[in-house]
Motif scaffolding. Structure first.
Motif, mmCIF file in Angstrom:
data_model
loop_
_atom_site.group_PDB
_atom_site.id
_atom_site.type_symbol
_atom_site.label_atom_id
_atom_site.label_comp_id
_atom_site.label_asym_id
_atom_site.label_seq_id
_atom_site.Cartn_x
_atom_site.Cartn_y
_atom_site.Cartn_z
ATOM 1 N N ALA A 107 -1.988 -11.526 -5.156
ATOM 2 C CA ALA A 107 -1.437 -11.872 -6.550
ATOM 3 C C ALA A 107 -1.576 -10.775 -7.560
ATOM 4 O O ALA A 107 -1.003 -10.783 -8.576
ATOM 5 C CB ALA A 107 -2.464 -12.962 -7.353
ATOM 6 N N ASP A 108 -2.095 -9.727 -7.075
ATOM 7 C CA ASP A 108 -2.287 -8.476 -7.852
ATOM 8 C C ASP A 108 -1.311 -7.558 -7.329
ATOM 9 O O ASP A 108 -1.349 -6.534 -6.476
ATOM 10 C CB ASP A 108 -3.807 -7.775 -7.968
ATOM 11 C CG ASP A 108 -4.002 -6.795 -8.658
ATOM 12 O OD1 ASP A 108 -2.942 -5.757 -9.341
ATOM 13 O OD2 ASP A 108 -5.106 -6.335 -8.979
ATOM 14 N N ALA A 109 -0.138 -7.490 -8.232
ATOM 15 C CA ALA A 109 1.095 -6.579 -7.716
ATOM 16 C C ALA A 109 0.633 -5.206 -7.704
ATOM 17 O O ALA A 109 1.203 -4.394 -6.843
ATOM 18 C CB ALA A 109 2.577 -6.915 -8.540
ATOM 19 N N ALA A 110 -0.011 -4.744 -8.685
ATOM 20 C CA ALA A 110 -0.500 -3.361 -8.763
ATOM 21 C C ALA A 110 -1.283 -3.116 -7.622
ATOM 22 O O ALA A 110 -1.199 -1.596 -6.910
ATOM 23 C CB ALA A 110 -1.219 -3.063 -10.112
ATOM 24 N N PRO A 159 0.919 -16.412 -2.756
ATOM 25 C CA PRO A 159 -0.070 -15.191 -3.360
ATOM 26 C C PRO A 159 -0.772 -15.475 -4.607
ATOM 27 O O PRO A 159 -1.937 -15.150 -4.721
ATOM 28 C CB PRO A 159 1.057 -14.143 -3.960
ATOM 29 C CG PRO A 159 2.367 -14.298 -2.988
ATOM 30 C CD PRO A 159 2.323 -15.963 -2.796
ATOM 31 N N GLU A 160 -0.161 -16.399 -5.528
ATOM 32 C CA GLU A 160 -1.114 -16.807 -6.557
ATOM 33 C C GLU A 160 -2.055 -18.043 -6.217
ATOM 34 O O GLU A 160 -3.063 -18.000 -6.942
ATOM 35 C CB GLU A 160 -0.093 -17.477 -7.651
ATOM 36 C CG GLU A 160 0.832 -16.686 -8.155
ATOM 37 C CD GLU A 160 0.244 -15.320 -8.996
ATOM 38 O OE1 GLU A 160 -0.782 -15.714 -9.583
ATOM 39 O OE2 GLU A 160 1.006 -14.439 -8.752
ATOM 40 N N GLY A 161 -2.135 -18.300 -4.850
ATOM 41 C CA GLY A 161 -3.367 -19.348 -4.595
ATOM 42 C C GLY A 161 -4.591 -18.386 -4.099
ATOM 43 O O GLY A 161 -5.342 -18.993 -3.897
ATOM 44 N N SER A 182 9.329 -23.928 3.687
ATOM 45 C CA SER A 182 9.537 -23.713 2.431
ATOM 46 C C SER A 182 8.257 -22.860 2.119
ATOM 47 O O SER A 182 8.131 -22.170 1.237
ATOM 48 C CB SER A 182 9.770 -24.585 1.538
ATOM 49 O OG SER A 182 8.918 -25.753 1.497
ATOM 50 N N GLY A 183 6.848 -23.395 2.663
ATOM 51 C CA GLY A 183 5.872 -22.608 2.426
ATOM 52 C C GLY A 183 5.667 -21.155 2.823
ATOM 53 O O GLY A 183 5.251 -20.424 1.904
ATOM 54 N N ALA A 189 9.524 -15.094 -0.656
ATOM 55 C CA ALA A 189 10.349 -14.875 -1.952
ATOM 56 C C ALA A 189 9.365 -14.205 -3.147
ATOM 57 O O ALA A 189 9.917 -13.710 -3.910
ATOM 58 C CB ALA A 189 10.996 -16.143 -2.413
ATOM 59 N N ALA A 190 8.050 -14.488 -2.962
ATOM 60 C CA ALA A 190 7.271 -14.189 -4.100
ATOM 61 C C ALA A 190 7.153 -12.529 -3.842
ATOM 62 O O ALA A 190 6.704 -11.613 -4.528
ATOM 63 C CB ALA A 190 5.941 -14.810 -3.942
ATOM 64 N N ILE A 191 6.565 -12.136 -2.356
ATOM 65 C CA ILE A 191 5.780 -10.944 -1.841
ATOM 66 C C ILE A 191 7.055 -9.794 -1.749
ATOM 67 O O ILE A 191 6.708 -8.708 -2.211
ATOM 68 C CB ILE A 191 4.941 -11.233 -1.038
ATOM 69 C CG1 ILE A 191 3.744 -9.935 -0.985
ATOM 70 C CG2 ILE A 191 5.849 -10.953 0.249
ATOM 71 C CD1 ILE A 191 3.137 -9.781 -2.028
ATOM 72 N N ILE A 192 8.216 -10.138 -1.298
ATOM 73 C CA ILE A 192 9.124 -9.213 -1.071
ATOM 74 C C ILE A 192 9.486 -8.328 -2.165
ATOM 75 O O ILE A 192 9.860 -7.318 -2.032
ATOM 76 C CB ILE A 192 10.145 -9.852 -0.354
ATOM 77 C CG1 ILE A 192 9.882 -10.006 0.921
ATOM 78 C CG2 ILE A 192 11.645 -8.887 -0.198
ATOM 79 C CD1 ILE A 192 10.918 -10.742 2.014
ATOM 80 N N PRO A 193 9.795 -8.938 -3.469
ATOM 81 C CA PRO A 193 10.214 -8.179 -4.635
ATOM 82 C C PRO A 193 8.992 -7.007 -5.016
ATOM 83 O O PRO A 193 9.276 -6.210 -5.398
ATOM 84 C CB PRO A 193 10.243 -9.170 -5.582
ATOM 85 C CG PRO A 193 10.621 -10.399 -5.009
ATOM 86 C CD PRO A 193 10.030 -10.535 -3.734
#
Length: 256
Positions: free
Chosen positions: A41-44, A96-98, A137-138, A145-149
């Motif tokens: 969840a921490d992109a940095a 990721p947010e979980g 979809s999970g 779709a959340a982590i690749i960007p």
């Protein structure tokens, strides 16, 4: 191995034995020497982990290094995640947010994940569908779709390159697991849905399917559509599915 995946243990042998340890529950055991937990969840923090691997290789190898790091990530992620949904009718908590955490090995590459909880049963809408985008979809929407960007931004590379790596490992998982699923009752629709993820150019909403046809046959051999650039890494050669390698082989054959 997390409790929900224990039925898979007899099948994780040979090249797939390492997947027994791909996922663990958070708080069960401690990270070993050279390992570090990185909250997804921490992109940095994720970006820092990727940069720590790529920076020592220099700017000329940056794109290749990003590609290889993400390949390691998908290598440990994909088979257990797909197997849980295809064979066991459940989802791993991958958002990721979980609270999922990535574990790094001593070489700085992703080596596993710690999950905030055990797998969850699929809902009736996902159990009864032949649509792979819905059933899986999970993994696809909640996680990829959340982590690749995040990877693309941190590495300064196109998202499509990383999606190609993810699709390659999804194809590998399908090749391993669909034959296995034929021996499990009621897997026909799920298997067809998994294969459709790779064969369908568009998603149900009409948007492009970024997982479409990552590999094809060239000279009868499995060949990636997009080169992963492994050959550009120090001490490495072409990967076993390299399109550059296949073209070189074809050229040599044509010359006799």
């Amino acid at each position: 191995m997390i409790p929900a995946l224990l039925p898979l243990d007899p099948f994780l042998t040979g090249d797939y034995a390492a997947h027994r340890d791909s996922f663990a529950m958070a708080g069960v055991g401690e990270a070993g020497a050279g390992e570090a937990g990185v909250p997804l969840a921490d992109a940095a923090a994720v970006g820092a982990a990727l940069t720590a691997f790529t920076a020592p290789l220099g700017p000329a190898r940056r794109v290749a290094a990003v590609s290889q790091w993400t390949k390691s990530y998908f290598a440990v992620l994909t088979v257990p995640s797909v197997a849980a949904t295809l064979l066991l009718d459940c989802d791993l908590p991958l958002s990721p947010e979980g609270g999922i955490t990535m574990v790094l090995g001593e070489n700085g590459r992703p080596a596993g994940f710690r999950l905030p909880g055990d797998a969850r049963p699929l809902g009736p809408d996902r159990l009864g569908t032949a649509c792979g985008f819905t059933r899986f979809s999970g993994l696809i929407d909640d996680h990829l779709a959340a982590i690749i960007p995040v990877f693309a931004t941190a590495g300064g590379v196109p998202q499509r390159m990383i999606w190609s790596n993810a699709a390659d490992y999804l194809d590998r998982a399908a090749r391993m697991l669909v034959p296995l699923a034929s021996a499990w009752p009621g897997r026909e629709a799920a298997s067809a849905g998994l294969q459709s993820l790779l064969a369908t150019p568009d998603r149900p909403d009409g948007s492009p399917n970024l997982l479409h046809e990552p590999v094809r046959l060239m000279n009868g051999l499995r060949t990636r559509k997009v080169c992963c650039l492994r050959y550009a890494m120090p001490g490495e050669d072409f990967c076993g599915s390299c399109p550059k390698r296949r073209r070189a082989e074809a050229a040599r054959a044509a010359r006799g």
